[in-house]
Write a protein that holds these residues in place. Structure first.
Motif, PDB file in Angstrom:
ATOM      1  N   SER A  96       0.816  -1.215   0.000  1.00 19.40           N
ATOM      2  CA  SER A  96       0.000   0.000   0.000  1.00 19.40           C
ATOM      3  C   SER A  96       0.853   1.270   0.000  1.00 19.40           C
ATOM      4  O   SER A  96       0.335   2.353  -0.289  1.00 19.40           O
ATOM      5  CB  SER A  96      -0.933   0.008   1.214  1.00 19.40           C
ATOM      6  OG  SER A  96      -0.179  -0.058   2.408  1.00 19.40           O
ATOM      7  N   ASP A  97       2.148   1.169   0.303  1.00 16.71           N
ATOM      8  CA  ASP A  97       3.056   2.321   0.316  1.00 16.71           C
ATOM      9  C   ASP A  97       3.773   2.462  -1.027  1.00 16.71           C
ATOM     10  O   ASP A  97       5.002   2.413  -1.099  1.00 16.71           O
ATOM     11  CB  ASP A  97       4.075   2.190   1.445  1.00 16.71           C
ATOM     12  CG  ASP A  97       3.467   2.333   2.822  1.00 16.71           C
ATOM     13  OD1 ASP A  97       2.421   2.995   2.932  1.00 16.71           O
ATOM     14  OD2 ASP A  97       4.041   1.794   3.787  1.00 16.71           O
ATOM     15  N   GLN A  98       3.023   2.663  -2.092  1.00 15.33           N
ATOM     16  CA  GLN A  98       3.605   2.724  -3.439  1.00 15.33           C
ATOM     17  C   GLN A  98       4.583   3.877  -3.593  1.00 15.33           C
ATOM     18  O   GLN A  98       5.599   3.750  -4.271  1.00 15.33           O
ATOM     19  CB  GLN A  98       2.500   2.816  -4.492  1.00 15.33           C
ATOM     20  CG  GLN A  98       2.999   2.643  -5.911  1.00 15.33           C
ATOM     21  CD  GLN A  98       3.658   1.288  -6.151  1.00 15.33           C
ATOM     22  OE1 GLN A  98       3.147   0.260  -5.750  1.00 15.33           O
ATOM     23  NE2 GLN A  98       4.808   1.303  -6.803  1.00 15.33           N
TER      24      GLN A  98
END
Length: 121
Positions: free
Chosen positions: A71-73
């Protein structure tokens, strides 16, 4: 008998939910690590995770292994761009991890490029 089975099933779901929430929301520690980013990889067969290594010593003997949540692209993109450079990582250490999160208990939340103290001016 059905009522007892429903109560047991509800308790199992409740215990799993509390356990998962504890692992996800309660960090063991938070902090910073600085060093040369020497590896970033997207590995796994069924569940792909982002893993990396930070060299904290001159000879590469002190390696800090970490994971990055999918989720931390933005963080993943920054780490891929800064590979091979001196960086400062902000991390959260969790009590445990799940296989779909990564191999390490350390999860990177932010990255910043730094000036290496080992380079001569």
């Amino acid at each position: 008998m059905k009522r007892i089975l429903l109560i047991i099933a509800a308790l199992c779901v409740l215990v799993f939910t509390i356990y998962f929430a504890f692992i996800y929301f309660v960090p063991y520690s938070e902090g910073y690590r600085s060093g040369e980013l020497i590896r970033m990889s997207h590995k796994g067969v069924l569940m792909k995770t982002w893993e990396g290594e930070l060299s904290q010593g001159v000879s590469g003997s002190q390696i800090f292994r970490f994971s990055v949540l999918d989720s931390d692209q933005k963080v993943i993109d920054q780490l891929n761009e800064l590979e091979g450079q001196y960086v400062k990582l902000t991390y959260v250490e969790r009590y445990k991890t799940f296989s779909w999160w990564g191999d390490s208990h350390f999860f990177i939340t932010a990255v910043r490029k730094e000036t290496s103290p080992f380079k001569y001016k």
